[in-house]
Design an enzyme around this catalytic site. Structure first.
Site, PDB file in Angstrom:
ATOM      1  N   GLU A  61      -8.855 -11.542   4.610  1.00 48.66           N
ATOM      2  CA  GLU A  61      -9.795 -11.058   5.819  1.00 48.66           C
ATOM      3  C   GLU A  61     -11.112 -10.949   5.011  1.00 48.66           C
ATOM      4  O   GLU A  61     -11.237 -10.507   4.112  1.00 48.66           O
ATOM      5  CB  GLU A  61      -9.061  -9.837   6.179  1.00 48.66           C
ATOM      6  CG  GLU A  61      -7.570 -10.362   6.772  1.00 48.66           C
ATOM      7  CD  GLU A  61      -7.050  -8.762   7.283  1.00 48.66           C
ATOM      8  OE1 GLU A  61      -7.773  -7.824   7.549  1.00 48.66           O
ATOM      9  OE2 GLU A  61      -5.912  -8.879   7.731  1.00 48.66           O
ATOM     10  N   ILE A 121       5.737   3.287  12.356  1.00 48.39           N
ATOM     11  CA  ILE A 121       5.238   2.507  13.477  1.00 48.39           C
ATOM     12  C   ILE A 121       6.428   1.616  14.034  1.00 48.39           C
ATOM     13  O   ILE A 121       6.790   1.623  15.156  1.00 48.39           O
ATOM     14  CB  ILE A 121       4.280   1.381  12.991  1.00 48.39           C
ATOM     15  CG1 ILE A 121       3.066   1.977  12.506  1.00 48.39           C
ATOM     16  CG2 ILE A 121       3.958   0.313  14.102  1.00 48.39           C
ATOM     17  CD1 ILE A 121       1.933   1.209  11.736  1.00 48.39           C
ATOM     18  N   ASP A 161      -2.050  -9.941  13.704  1.00 48.62           N
ATOM     19  CA  ASP A 161      -3.310  -9.105  13.548  1.00 48.62           C
ATOM     20  C   ASP A 161      -4.011  -8.902  12.314  1.00 48.62           C
ATOM     21  O   ASP A 161      -5.047  -8.636  12.059  1.00 48.62           O
ATOM     22  CB  ASP A 161      -3.032  -7.904  14.186  1.00 48.62           C
ATOM     23  CG  ASP A 161      -4.335  -6.765  14.201  1.00 48.62           C
ATOM     24  OD1 ASP A 161      -5.199  -7.028  14.753  1.00 48.62           O
ATOM     25  OD2 ASP A 161      -4.204  -5.640  13.706  1.00 48.62           O
ATOM     26  N   HIS A 174      -7.507  -7.688  13.076  1.00 52.17           N
ATOM     27  CA  HIS A 174      -7.107  -6.541  12.382  1.00 52.17           C
ATOM     28  C   HIS A 174      -7.531  -5.184  13.065  1.00 52.17           C
ATOM     29  O   HIS A 174      -8.363  -4.510  12.578  1.00 52.17           O
ATOM     30  CB  HIS A 174      -7.606  -6.412  11.021  1.00 52.17           C
ATOM     31  CG  HIS A 174      -6.714  -5.603  10.187  1.00 52.17           C
ATOM     32  ND1 HIS A 174      -6.608  -5.741   8.597  1.00 52.17           N
ATOM     33  CD2 HIS A 174      -5.991  -4.480  10.317  1.00 52.17           C
ATOM     34  CE1 HIS A 174      -5.660  -4.515   8.268  1.00 52.17           C
ATOM     35  NE2 HIS A 174      -5.370  -3.796   9.474  1.00 52.17           N
ATOM     36  N   ASP A 210      15.777  -2.305   7.032  1.00 47.69           N
ATOM     37  CA  ASP A 210      14.860  -1.625   5.898  1.00 47.69           C
ATOM     38  C   ASP A 210      15.633  -1.353   4.875  1.00 47.69           C
ATOM     39  O   ASP A 210      16.531  -0.511   5.201  1.00 47.69           O
ATOM     40  CB  ASP A 210      14.297  -0.523   6.969  1.00 47.69           C
ATOM     41  CG  ASP A 210      13.260   0.278   6.029  1.00 47.69           C
ATOM     42  OD1 ASP A 210      13.454   0.690   5.081  1.00 47.69           O
ATOM     43  OD2 ASP A 210      12.343   0.688   6.821  1.00 47.69           O
TER      44      ASP A 210
END
Ligand code: NAD
Length: 301
Positions: free
Chosen positions: A255, A150, A250, A273, A169
């Protein structure tokens, strides 16, 4: 091969598997108790995030050879235990990358121009032209934390928009559209930060009070990865204290995230989400599920 579809799956994928000779039963709202009884009849199951494949189910699955998870995360499956029983576990990690990348880019524009807040103002019958003076994203520095599938799609699009892209990263040395930097460098240089890394014990609260302290004033931050990477209390205080100018979320620590106090703040915009919830990603997930189950049945059954 006899396969049970345990969660909603694209009808075209079901048709493709049937055409390939797989014997499919669809019970895509099956309860955990019913699944525990039915599972011994199947050599394959298809699940999304709803069905939990834990040890007790795996113990009852005496004929199970393959689990295909439509989607990215495998957190609903005891993967190591399944593997120890000789069961192959597959998922469809790449199917939703573009959808999540597009949502992240959408958040950058929405934060720069405060589109949700301006819409709310218009719906309230107002015309607040001065209040909604925005900023451009052209020429700004975007910091990407986690430059995998992504993150790379986001980088490609951000470069095309004229942004300077830097990335952190620990497992990637070079990336096509980004300058790789240390985490502290990224925190200090970015105008926008977007998260695209997994939630693990190491990454939980990676973005905490200390991290916010290292950021530029007026930073805008986007999380379309996993709740819990961002410390929500620290984010609340960083917004209330004026450090963070906007956040697009998001995903959340809990959740469903109903009544989250972050949404009391005008600077916070969000979605429930839905990063992978596009027609195209769902169709791609279905196609990949079918492809993987068909290949497995040809090789093993
Ligand atoms: P990926 O595995 O391709 O990339 C993740 C990258 O994060 C890897 O390059 C990895 O090296 C890096 N990483 C690991 N630990 C790190 C650390 N401590 N600091 C910085 N980078 C680190 O995964 P992906 O497919 O790009 O997905 C990224 C995230 O997006 C995952 O958390 C995934 O669950 C999430 N996701 C969310 C949605 C949604 O609906 N919002 C949909 C799909 C994926």
């Amino acid at each position: 091969m006899k396969v049970l579809i345990c969660d909603p799956t694209d009808p075209k994928a079901i048709e493709a598997m049937r055409s390939a000779g797989i014997d499919i039963d669809v019970r895509d709202d099956i309860s955990a108790d019913d699944l525990l009884i039915a599972i011994s009849n199947y050599e394959g199951i298809v699940v999304r995030g709803r069905t939990k494949v834990r040890q007790s189910l795996i113990d009852a699955a005496i004929n199970l050879k393959a689990i295909v998870r439509g989607g990215v995360g495998l957190d609903n499956i005891d993967v190591e235990y399944a593997k120890s029983k000789g069961i192959t576990v597959m998922n469809t990690p790449a199917a939703s990358s573009i959808s999540v990348a597009e949502l992240s880019i959408s958040y950058m524009f929405a934060l720069a121009r405060r589109i949700p807040q301006a819409t709310a103002s218009m719906k309230a019958g107002l015309w607040e032209k001065k209040k909604f003076k925005g900023t451009e994203i052209y020429g700004k520095v975007l910091g990407i934390i986690g430059i995998g599938r992504i993150g790379r799609e986001v980088a490609k699009r951000a470069v095309a928009l004229g942004m300077k892209v830097i990335a952190y990263d620990p497992w990637v040395k070079e990336a096509e559209n980004a300058e790789m930097v240390s985490l502290d460098d990224l925190l200090g240089r970015s105008d926008y930060i977007t998260l695209h890394l997994p939630l693990t014990e190491e990454t939980r609260h990676l973005i905490d009070r200390d991290a916010f302290g290292k950021m530029k004033d007026g930073i805008r931050i986007i999380d379309c990865a996993r709740g819990g990477i961002l410390d929500e209390d620290a984010l609340y205080d960083a917004i209330a204290g004026g450090k963070v100018a906007g956040a697009g979320l998001d995903v959340y620590t809990e959740e469903p995230s109903k009544g989250n106090k972050l949404f009391e703040l005008d600077q916070v915009i969000g979605s429930p989400h839905v990063g992978a919830a596009t027609k195209e990603a769902q169709a791609r997930v279905g196609a990949e599920v079918a492809e993987k189950m068909i290949a497995f049945s040809r090789e093993n059954c």
